[in-house]
Design an enzyme around this catalytic site. Structure first.
Site, PDB file in Angstrom:
ATOM      1  N   GLY A   9       0.632  -0.988  -0.097  1.00 41.79           N
ATOM      2  CA  GLY A   9       0.224   0.396  -0.115  1.00 41.79           C
ATOM      3  C   GLY A   9       0.561   1.460  -0.036  1.00 41.79           C
ATOM      4  N   GLY A  10       0.220   2.546  -0.293  1.00 38.31           N
ATOM      5  CA  GLY A  10       0.758   3.453  -0.113  1.00 38.31           C
ATOM      6  C   GLY A  10       1.712   4.141   1.374  1.00 38.31           C
ATOM      7  N   GLN A  11       2.122   5.266   1.471  1.00 36.23           N
ATOM      8  CA  GLN A  11       2.754   5.707   2.449  1.00 36.23           C
ATOM      9  C   GLN A  11       2.014   6.129   4.002  1.00 36.23           C
ATOM     10  OE1 GLN A  11       5.779   8.518   2.029  1.00 36.23           O
ATOM     11  NE2 GLN A  11       6.076   9.108   3.625  1.00 36.23           N
ATOM     12  N   SER A  13      -0.334   4.069   5.201  1.00 38.72           N
ATOM     13  CA  SER A  13      -1.592   3.571   5.035  1.00 38.72           C
ATOM     14  C   SER A  13      -2.186   2.220   6.143  1.00 38.72           C
ATOM     15  CB  SER A  13      -1.779   2.903   3.472  1.00 38.72           C
ATOM     16  OG  SER A  13      -0.769   1.683   3.337  1.00 38.72           O
ATOM     17  N   THR A  35      15.080  -4.726   8.418  1.00 36.12           N
ATOM     18  CA  THR A  35      15.467  -4.367   7.126  1.00 36.12           C
ATOM     19  C   THR A  35      16.714  -2.705   6.836  1.00 36.12           C
ATOM     20  OG1 THR A  35      13.684  -3.617   5.723  1.00 36.12           O
ATOM     21  CG2 THR A  35      14.907  -5.939   5.571  1.00 36.12           C
ATOM     22  N   HIS A  50       8.206   2.900  15.563  1.00 38.58           N
ATOM     23  CA  HIS A  50       7.976   1.620  14.977  1.00 38.58           C
ATOM     24  C   HIS A  50       8.335   0.408  17.147  1.00 38.58           C
ATOM     25  CE1 HIS A  50       6.225   1.293  11.099  1.00 38.58           C
ATOM     26  NE2 HIS A  50       7.096   1.822  10.849  1.00 38.58           N
ATOM     27  N   ASP A  80       9.237  -5.954   7.081  1.00 36.84           N
ATOM     28  CA  ASP A  80       9.176  -4.712   7.393  1.00 36.84           C
ATOM     29  C   ASP A  80      10.870  -4.113   6.905  1.00 36.84           C
ATOM     30  OD1 ASP A  80       7.716  -1.938   7.165  1.00 36.84           O
ATOM     31  OD2 ASP A  80       7.266  -2.703   9.521  1.00 36.84           O
TER      32      ASP A  80
END
Length: 169
Positions: A9-11, A13, A35, A50, A80
């Protein structure tokens, strides 16, 4: 062969939070495969945000490129994200799209040969603003081709739109 759940999806989202909830439902002790390469203070802040969203039940593995080198057998893994992983590969290969795609596909195949569940987060760069320079356009192409490659082998694909998961596959 890994069970692959692909969330794209988009940033902003809602991809990561959706993936995190899914991993927590599947496992009491999920693994967060991070990552990211931390390039600047803003990104360091994003990483810390996060991290604060995850509870103590999470084990974190930081791996910028060689995602296949870890023993994840029988685990639930949240990767992620593909975009940051590809950025590392693209940078290492001096913005060569063909070489980066080949390396990424080979590493992905080695990674998913294991027996585990992976919930993969990625970005749909092609749904946003058209990149303004050649390097950004090359990276958007790389991202799109790798997303297609992952989605093709995925057991399930979800597109996040404004925090709402839309089933694709």
């Amino acid at each position: 062969m890994a069970e692959i759940i692909f969330i794209t999806g988009g940033q902003r989202s809602g991809k990561s939070s959706f993936a995190q909830r899914m991993a927590e439902e599947k496992s009491e002790n999920p693994i967060y495969l991070a990552t990211a390469h931390i390039w600047d203070d803003d990104f360091r802040w994003r990483v810390k945000r996060h991290q604060s969203d995850r509870g103590e039940q999470w084990q974190t593995i930081e791996e910028e490129i060689e995602i296949s080198k870890h023993d994840l057998a029988g685990k639930t893994v949240m990767l992620d994200c593909i975009t940051l992983w590809l950025t590392n590969i693209f940078y290492q290969n001096k913005s060569d799209v063909d070489a980066s795609l080949e390396i990424a596909q080979k590493e992905w195949d080695k990674f998913t040969a294991g027996d585990f569940t992976v919930i993969v987060v990625s970005n749909e760069l092609g749904m946003g603003v058209h990149p303004e320079n050649e390097m950004a356009r090359k990276f958007a192409d790389l991202q799109g081709w790798m997303n297609q490659y992952i989605a093709k082998s995925a057991n399930r694909v979800q597109l996040m739109v404004s925090g709402i998961p839309v089933k694709i596959k």
